[in-house]
Design an enzyme around this catalytic site. Structure first.
Site, PDB file in Angstrom:
ATOM      1  N   ASN A   1       0.860  -1.185   0.000  1.00 27.22           N
ATOM      2  CA  ASN A   1       0.000   0.000   0.000  1.00 27.22           C
ATOM      3  C   ASN A   1       0.896   1.234   0.000  1.00 27.22           C
ATOM      4  O   ASN A   1       1.428   1.627   1.047  1.00 27.22           O
ATOM      5  CB  ASN A   1      -0.916  -0.015   1.228  1.00 27.22           C
ATOM      6  CG  ASN A   1      -1.956   1.099   1.199  1.00 27.22           C
ATOM      7  OD1 ASN A   1      -1.811   2.090   0.489  1.00 27.22           O
ATOM      8  ND2 ASN A   1      -3.007   0.931   1.986  1.00 27.22           N
TER       9      ASN A   1
ATOM     10  N   ARG B   1      -2.233  -2.001  -3.853  1.00 26.35           N
ATOM     11  CA  ARG B   1      -3.319  -1.030  -3.871  1.00 26.35           C
ATOM     12  C   ARG B   1      -2.954   0.070  -4.865  1.00 26.35           C
ATOM     13  O   ARG B   1      -1.904   0.696  -4.754  1.00 26.35           O
ATOM     14  CB  ARG B   1      -3.527  -0.419  -2.490  1.00 26.35           C
ATOM     15  CG  ARG B   1      -4.593   0.679  -2.490  1.00 26.35           C
ATOM     16  CD  ARG B   1      -4.428   1.620  -1.325  1.00 26.35           C
ATOM     17  NE  ARG B   1      -5.328   2.768  -1.433  1.00 26.35           N
ATOM     18  CZ  ARG B   1      -5.102   3.952  -0.882  1.00 26.35           C
ATOM     19  NH1 ARG B   1      -3.995   4.158  -0.192  1.00 26.35           N
ATOM     20  NH2 ARG B   1      -5.959   4.930  -1.031  1.00 26.35           N
TER      21      ARG B   1
ATOM     22  N   HIS C   1     -11.037   5.571  -2.519  1.00 26.23           N
ATOM     23  CA  HIS C   1     -11.107   4.853  -1.233  1.00 26.23           C
ATOM     24  C   HIS C   1     -12.002   3.616  -1.327  1.00 26.23           C
ATOM     25  O   HIS C   1     -12.532   3.141  -0.317  1.00 26.23           O
ATOM     26  CB  HIS C   1     -11.633   5.757  -0.104  1.00 26.23           C
ATOM     27  CG  HIS C   1     -10.703   6.852   0.298  1.00 26.23           C
ATOM     28  ND1 HIS C   1     -11.143   8.113   0.626  1.00 26.23           N
ATOM     29  CD2 HIS C   1      -9.350   6.901   0.391  1.00 26.23           C
ATOM     30  CE1 HIS C   1     -10.114   8.881   0.935  1.00 26.23           C
ATOM     31  NE2 HIS C   1      -9.015   8.164   0.797  1.00 26.23           N
TER      32      HIS C   1
ATOM     33  N   ARG D   1      -5.912  18.682   1.030  1.00 33.34           N
ATOM     34  CA  ARG D   1      -6.727  18.903  -0.171  1.00 33.34           C
ATOM     35  C   ARG D   1      -7.946  19.743   0.169  1.00 33.34           C
ATOM     36  O   ARG D   1      -8.545  19.608   1.232  1.00 33.34           O
ATOM     37  CB  ARG D   1      -7.170  17.568  -0.769  1.00 33.34           C
ATOM     38  CG  ARG D   1      -6.049  16.795  -1.413  1.00 33.34           C
ATOM     39  CD  ARG D   1      -6.570  15.480  -1.967  1.00 33.34           C
ATOM     40  NE  ARG D   1      -5.759  14.372  -1.478  1.00 33.34           N
ATOM     41  CZ  ARG D   1      -6.125  13.100  -1.532  1.00 33.34           C
ATOM     42  NH1 ARG D   1      -7.278  12.763  -2.038  1.00 33.34           N
ATOM     43  NH2 ARG D   1      -5.318  12.170  -1.073  1.00 33.34           N
TER      44      ARG D   1
ATOM     45  N   GLU E   1      -7.739  -2.466   4.429  1.00 32.83           N
ATOM     46  CA  GLU E   1      -7.614  -2.528   2.978  1.00 32.83           C
ATOM     47  C   GLU E   1      -6.758  -3.716   2.555  1.00 32.83           C
ATOM     48  O   GLU E   1      -6.929  -4.264   1.455  1.00 32.83           O
ATOM     49  CB  GLU E   1      -7.020  -1.226   2.444  1.00 32.83           C
ATOM     50  CG  GLU E   1      -7.923  -0.016   2.600  1.00 32.83           C
ATOM     51  CD  GLU E   1      -7.201   1.297   2.388  1.00 32.83           C
ATOM     52  OE1 GLU E   1      -7.736   2.161   1.684  1.00 32.83           O
ATOM     53  OE2 GLU E   1      -6.081   1.450   2.942  1.00 32.83           O
TER      54      GLU E   1
END
Length: 360
Positions: free
Chosen positions: A8, A59, A148, A205, A346
């Site tokens: 990841n 990922r 996501h 962001r 994840e």
């Protein structure tokens, strides 16, 4: 297929987790990402310390319209992923660097890419379509992709197994943040769009901004588009409002800038949760996951304050949990909506994708 190494590569770290056939963690490492990159030699050393994997799962943030399921990596796939780098500049290049570095260290181990956008391939046209000229949409594949997805898929499925309920809103809150409306295991709406910039206020962001404002800055202030893009990605959000993207620091401070930053963050978050519930025609389960979602009782409490009209009610004692293993119910007993905190995994979602591709 026994051991799967999950890689990841995020905006601040590259994490490797080796999972056995039963998803037991055999090894875990995390290396910092600094100055836009990571130490490939340190990554190779970390891989040497762990048992050898049978397969690798990466990922990858953006799969575009082409990759809506996990796919085995080859030269063609790598080239297509490079073409998508401009759409996720904080992550895609790092994912590709991780793919290349692990490929050099483990050249004979099959590798699979699993995509954050893939879960949102089920968005209905009304949720996926921008109201832009048809010529633009067709020529450039302009649509809302969502991100996501690996986290949203895992968290929503975990919540469904725990509650037996269908209409779920997942709040993935970390340095990046997004909401997803899930019905019967399928994404039907989400806050991120063509890029990960859309939607909620995040650590660095901006989240959604009036496009006219950006055009005004470019036209009237002479700002270069590349400088605007860089500022929206790296210098906006909580950092732009209060100088740091770390919510722990902001919650501990007592000044006007930090209070405003948290208030703006929560305002957008509460509104987004209600909007996702509207996309589902109601709400059965609200899920918090991600670094902030899992570890900040204060953010969870303040995010749900005022959502009683949806049926959300937190139990203050249950909600005090700051470390979650698996899933924890933090809602009031008898509340119409179940509120669950789910540990972000994840890695398990990626490993499942790898096994599906390589073993069917």
């Amino acid at each position: 297929m026994t051991r799967v190494l999950v890689v990841n590569a995020g905006s601040s770290s590259i994490k490797t987790t080796l999972l056995d056939h039963d998803d037991t963690v055999l090894a875990h490492d995390s290396l910092p990402v600094e100055h836009g990159g990571f130490d490939a030699d340190a990554l190779a050393a970390a891989l040497d310390r762990a048992p050898a994997p049978d397969a690798v799962g990466h990922r990858v943030v953006h799969g575009g319209s082409e990759f809506t399921e996990p796919v085995r990596l080859d030269d063609r796939v790598r080239d297509r992923l490079r073409d998508l780098a401009d759409l996720a500049p904080l992550h895609q290049a790092k994912s590709l660097a991780g793919i290349d570095a692990v490929g050099r260290a483990l050249p004979d181990v099959p590798a699979v890419a699993c995509f954050d956008t893939a879960f949102h391939a089920t968005l209905p046209p009304a949720a996926a379509t921008y109201a832009l000229p048809a010529a633009w949409r067709d020529r450039y594949a302009l649509r809302r992709y969502g991100f996501h997805g690996l986290s949203h898929a895992y968290a929503s499925r975990t919540a469904a197994e725990l509650t037996g309920r269908s209409r779920t809103v997942v709040a993935h809150l970390g340095a990046g943040a997004s909401l997803c409306a899930v019905r019967d295991g399928r994404s039907v709406d989400t806050t991120m769009g063509f890029t990960p910039l859309e939607g909620l206020v995040m650590a660095t962001r901006s989240g959604s901004v009036d496009p006219g404002l950006l055009l005004w800055l470019i036209e009237h202030e002479g700002l270069a588009p590349a400088d605007v893009a860089d500022a929206l990605e790296h210098d906006s959000g909580l950092t732009g409002l209060a100088g740091t993207g770390d919510l722990r620091d902001l919650l501990a401070r007592d000044d006007d800038a930090s209070r405003l930053a948290v208030d703006v963050y929560l305002h957008r978050l509460r509104a987004g949760i209600a909007a996702m519930a509207a996309s589902l025609d109601g709400l059965d389960v609200l899920v918090f996951t991600g670094g902030v979602g899992e570890h900040s009782p204060q953010i969870r409490s303040r995010a749900t304050d005022g959502l009683e009209f949806l049926g959300v009610a937190l139990d203050l004692d249950r909600n005090a949990v700051e470390t979650v293993t698996g899933a924890v119910d933090v809602g009031t007993s008898g509340a119409p909506v179940r509120t669950i905190v789910v540990e972000s995994r994840e890695d398990l979602e990626v490993a499942a994708g790898v096994r599906a591709v390589l073993t069917g």
